[in-house]
Design a protein around this motif. Structure first.
Motif, PDB file in Angstrom:
ATOM      1  N   ASP A 120       8.374  15.440 -59.479  1.00 41.64           N
ATOM      2  CA  ASP A 120       8.211  14.654 -60.020  1.00 41.64           C
ATOM      3  C   ASP A 120       8.714  14.247 -61.166  1.00 41.64           C
ATOM      4  O   ASP A 120       9.116  13.090 -61.155  1.00 41.64           O
ATOM      5  CB  ASP A 120       6.695  14.492 -59.769  1.00 41.64           C
ATOM      6  N   LYS A 121       9.573  15.461 -61.968  1.00 42.48           N
ATOM      7  CA  LYS A 121      10.323  14.967 -63.006  1.00 42.48           C
ATOM      8  C   LYS A 121      11.792  14.399 -63.013  1.00 42.48           C
ATOM      9  O   LYS A 121      12.283  14.286 -63.745  1.00 42.48           O
ATOM     10  CB  LYS A 121      10.153  16.312 -64.419  1.00 42.48           C
ATOM     11  N   PHE A 122      12.134  15.057 -62.017  1.00 40.23           N
ATOM     12  CA  PHE A 122      13.635  14.642 -61.858  1.00 40.23           C
ATOM     13  C   PHE A 122      13.719  13.064 -61.392  1.00 40.23           C
ATOM     14  O   PHE A 122      13.319  12.964 -60.739  1.00 40.23           O
ATOM     15  CB  PHE A 122      14.184  15.561 -61.094  1.00 40.23           C
ATOM     16  N   ALA A 123      15.503  12.603 -62.149  1.00 43.52           N
ATOM     17  CA  ALA A 123      15.608  12.201 -62.360  1.00 43.52           C
ATOM     18  C   ALA A 123      16.133  11.289 -60.913  1.00 43.52           C
ATOM     19  O   ALA A 123      16.907  12.351 -60.380  1.00 43.52           O
ATOM     20  CB  ALA A 123      16.180  11.205 -63.132  1.00 43.52           C
ATOM     21  N   GLU A 124      16.315  10.176 -60.055  1.00 45.69           N
ATOM     22  CA  GLU A 124      17.172   9.981 -58.820  1.00 45.69           C
ATOM     23  C   GLU A 124      17.683   9.267 -58.825  1.00 45.69           C
ATOM     24  O   GLU A 124      17.938   8.804 -59.775  1.00 45.69           O
ATOM     25  CB  GLU A 124      15.423   8.743 -57.673  1.00 45.69           C
ATOM     26  N   GLU A 125      19.198   9.352 -58.048  1.00 41.57           N
ATOM     27  CA  GLU A 125      20.467   8.517 -58.596  1.00 41.57           C
ATOM     28  C   GLU A 125      20.401   7.497 -57.146  1.00 41.57           C
ATOM     29  O   GLU A 125      20.170   7.457 -56.188  1.00 41.57           O
ATOM     30  CB  GLU A 125      21.516   9.584 -58.419  1.00 41.57           C
ATOM     31  N   PRO A 126      20.464   6.587 -57.526  1.00 41.74           N
ATOM     32  CA  PRO A 126      20.338   5.290 -57.078  1.00 41.74           C
ATOM     33  C   PRO A 126      22.121   5.435 -56.223  1.00 41.74           C
ATOM     34  O   PRO A 126      22.849   5.436 -56.777  1.00 41.74           O
ATOM     35  CB  PRO A 126      20.875   3.904 -57.867  1.00 41.74           C
ATOM     36  N   ILE A 127      22.440   4.319 -54.849  1.00 44.54           N
ATOM     37  CA  ILE A 127      23.190   4.682 -54.563  1.00 44.54           C
ATOM     38  C   ILE A 127      23.866   3.112 -54.074  1.00 44.54           C
ATOM     39  O   ILE A 127      22.527   1.928 -53.100  1.00 44.54           O
ATOM     40  CB  ILE A 127      23.089   5.279 -53.340  1.00 44.54           C
ATOM     41  N   ALA A 128      24.386   2.409 -54.354  1.00 41.15           N
ATOM     42  CA  ALA A 128      24.657   1.230 -54.006  1.00 41.15           C
ATOM     43  C   ALA A 128      25.528   0.910 -52.990  1.00 41.15           C
ATOM     44  O   ALA A 128      25.866   1.729 -52.757  1.00 41.15           O
ATOM     45  CB  ALA A 128      25.351   0.316 -55.404  1.00 41.15           C
ATOM     46  N   PRO A 129      25.411  -0.046 -52.262  1.00 35.50           N
ATOM     47  CA  PRO A 129      26.249  -0.067 -50.407  1.00 35.50           C
ATOM     48  C   PRO A 129      27.512  -0.187 -50.922  1.00 35.50           C
ATOM     49  O   PRO A 129      28.286   0.555 -49.456  1.00 35.50           O
ATOM     50  CB  PRO A 129      25.237  -1.587 -50.645  1.00 35.50           C
ATOM     51  N   ASP A 130      27.972  -0.708 -51.682  1.00 41.54           N
ATOM     52  CA  ASP A 130      28.992  -1.406 -51.884  1.00 41.54           C
ATOM     53  C   ASP A 130      30.120  -0.175 -52.925  1.00 41.54           C
ATOM     54  O   ASP A 130      31.144  -0.365 -53.305  1.00 41.54           O
ATOM     55  CB  ASP A 130      29.689  -2.291 -52.515  1.00 41.54           C
ATOM     56  N   LEU A 131      29.292   1.218 -53.496  1.00 44.78           N
ATOM     57  CA  LEU A 131      29.768   1.871 -54.254  1.00 44.78           C
ATOM     58  C   LEU A 131      29.759   3.540 -54.342  1.00 44.78           C
ATOM     59  O   LEU A 131      28.956   3.701 -53.023  1.00 44.78           O
ATOM     60  CB  LEU A 131      29.058   1.512 -55.262  1.00 44.78           C
ATOM     61  N   ASP A 132      30.350   4.765 -54.051  1.00 47.55           N
ATOM     62  CA  ASP A 132      30.154   5.555 -54.368  1.00 47.55           C
ATOM     63  C   ASP A 132      29.370   6.076 -55.517  1.00 47.55           C
ATOM     64  O   ASP A 132      28.737   5.493 -55.878  1.00 47.55           O
ATOM     65  CB  ASP A 132      31.066   5.919 -54.218  1.00 47.55           C
ATOM     66  N   ALA A 133      28.352   7.290 -54.944  1.00 47.96           N
ATOM     67  CA  ALA A 133      27.498   7.471 -55.884  1.00 47.96           C
ATOM     68  C   ALA A 133      27.986   8.547 -57.018  1.00 47.96           C
ATOM     69  O   ALA A 133      29.997   8.564 -57.162  1.00 47.96           O
ATOM     70  CB  ALA A 133      27.136   9.135 -55.172  1.00 47.96           C
ATOM     71  N   LEU A 134      28.171   7.887 -58.700  1.00 50.63           N
ATOM     72  CA  LEU A 134      28.437   8.440 -59.205  1.00 50.63           C
ATOM     73  C   LEU A 134      28.884   9.630 -59.472  1.00 50.63           C
ATOM     74  O   LEU A 134      29.589  10.819 -59.647  1.00 50.63           O
ATOM     75  CB  LEU A 134      27.506   8.046 -59.800  1.00 50.63           C
ATOM     76  N   SER A 135      27.726  10.694 -58.731  1.00 50.91           N
ATOM     77  CA  SER A 135      27.528  12.219 -58.916  1.00 50.91           C
ATOM     78  C   SER A 135      28.291  12.323 -57.900  1.00 50.91           C
ATOM     79  O   SER A 135      29.248  14.142 -57.191  1.00 50.91           O
ATOM     80  CB  SER A 135      26.256  13.029 -58.510  1.00 50.91           C
ATOM     81  N   SER A 136      29.363  11.582 -56.712  1.00 50.36           N
ATOM     82  CA  SER A 136      29.955  12.074 -55.789  1.00 50.36           C
ATOM     83  C   SER A 136      31.468  12.508 -56.502  1.00 50.36           C
ATOM     84  O   SER A 136      32.062  13.592 -55.853  1.00 50.36           O
ATOM     85  CB  SER A 136      30.713  10.845 -54.755  1.00 50.36           C
ATOM     86  N   ARG A 137      31.803  12.574 -57.764  1.00 47.84           N
ATOM     87  CA  ARG A 137      32.971  12.987 -58.145  1.00 47.84           C
ATOM     88  C   ARG A 137      32.484  13.604 -59.803  1.00 47.84           C
ATOM     89  O   ARG A 137      31.258  13.280 -60.177  1.00 47.84           O
ATOM     90  CB  ARG A 137      34.057  12.296 -58.787  1.00 47.84           C
ATOM     91  N   ALA A 138      33.096  14.854 -59.859  1.00 47.16           N
ATOM     92  CA  ALA A 138      32.639  15.644 -61.294  1.00 47.16           C
ATOM     93  C   ALA A 138      33.216  14.814 -62.853  1.00 47.16           C
ATOM     94  O   ALA A 138      32.975  14.633 -63.442  1.00 47.16           O
ATOM     95  CB  ALA A 138      32.399  17.250 -61.098  1.00 47.16           C
ATOM     96  N   VAL A 139      34.697  14.934 -62.411  1.00 47.47           N
ATOM     97  CA  VAL A 139      35.566  14.276 -64.037  1.00 47.47           C
ATOM     98  C   VAL A 139      35.634  13.266 -63.436  1.00 47.47           C
ATOM     99  O   VAL A 139      35.717  12.198 -61.861  1.00 47.47           O
ATOM    100  CB  VAL A 139      36.132  15.467 -63.951  1.00 47.47           C
ATOM    101  N   TYR A 140      36.147  12.109 -64.666  1.00 42.88           N
ATOM    102  CA  TYR A 140      36.482  10.899 -64.830  1.00 42.88           C
ATOM    103  C   TYR A 140      37.182  10.771 -65.448  1.00 42.88           C
ATOM    104  O   TYR A 140      37.226  11.168 -66.456  1.00 42.88           O
ATOM    105  CB  TYR A 140      35.673   9.773 -64.683  1.00 42.88           C
TER     106      TYR A 140
END
Length: 301
Positions: A120-140
């Protein structure tokens, strides 16, 4: 523990994102490996100087200057400084919804990969319909405008002035928007020459903030008219050249006020404002407090 399930994700429109920043700071680290760990929130590490390597999910990523790595919640990773002279990093810990309760460092980071954590301590990552998940890539790629927002966020988080939580939330949303857009936008190559020239110009501004960066000089180096140079610079760097150099100068002024015992007048002259009164006015307008007050407060904190 089965780490393949992380990060935990759920659908959430971008308009409902409400990030909370738990940590934002510059760090200077020597060469060498850091301990393996996982985190309960998310971390964004931007390399300001030097080179960072991150091992995560069986892949080794090398992150150079002007790039950032995303470390997701619950994903084991190991960082290493791989540049001979060490590295300067800008790190931001955050969640997406403000629900994570952080009291001590152990609420953000764990180095014990064998212990069974509270899921329960882990943060969730939101996924927006029109965007890829931030974690879908490692390096930006972290462009000048995005880096300016990160730098401002560090300033807000460090100084803790009234309303800093709201300011950090706003800045973090801007950073996330820029990173997510950068993953979806391509380039047509038509401005590649100007883009490279402006990139090198920003690097020169960072190295020599005290030099004269007049509109005439910017136009001359871009080999275009002054009006078009300003428009082009803003289009590619995210802000006009005058605002860019002022932002760089104020960042360098904050560093010198924190890290040296130079007089305020010397700091101003070093960054291109030899008139003490003008420097004080510019600094106060940009930071909300005078250079002397900033120095006193930063050393108390």
């Amino acid at each position: 523990m089965d780490f393949t399930r992380f990060p935990l994700q759920r659908a959430l429109p971008a308009k409902d994102w409400s990030p909370t920043v738990h940590y934002a700071q510059y760090q200077k680290l020597p060469p060498g490996k850091l301990p393996e760990r996982y985190i309960y929130d998310f971390e964004l590490i931007c390399v300001c100087k030097g080179k960072l390597a991150t091992e995560m999910r069986g892949t080794r990523y090398t992150i150079g200057e002007g790039e950032a790595v995303v470390l997701p919640s619950g994903v084991p990773h190991r960082n290493a400084i791989v540049s001979a002279n060490g590295a300067t990093l800008l790190g931001i810990h955050f969640d997406f919804d403000g629900l994570l309760r952080i009291v001590t460092e152990s609420d953000m980071v764990s180095f014990d990969l064998d212990a069974e954590p509270d899921l329960d301590k882990f943060a969730e990552e939101p996924i927006a319909p029109d965007l890829d998940a931030l974690s879908s890539r490692a390096v930006y790629a972290c462009g000048p405008e995005c880096f300016q927002l990160m730098d401002r966020l560090v300033g807000e988080f460090t100084m803790r002035r009234s309303g800093y939580e709201l300011a950090c939330k706003s800045l973090m949303l801007g950073i996330l928007a820029m990173l997510l857009r950068s993953g979806n936008e391509g380039t047509d190559g038509s401005d590649s020459v100007h883009r490279e020239r402006i990139r090198k110009m920003v690097e020169a501004m960072e190295r020599e903030p005290g030099s004269s960066w007049s509109a005439e000089r910017v136009a001359r180096e871009l080999k275009v008219s002054e009006d078009y140079a300003s428009k082009l610079f803003k289009q590619i760097a995210g802000m006009p050249p005058g605002r860019m150099i002022q932002s760089i100068r104020l960042r360098e002024a904050r560093r010198l006020l924190r890290e040296t015992d130079w007089s305020v007048e010397t700091v101003g002259a070093r960054i291109g404002y030899p008139d003490l009164h003008y420097f004080s006015r510019v600094f106060t307008a940009g930071e909300g407090i005078s250079p002397r007050e900033y120095r006193k407060l930063s050393r108390v904190l």
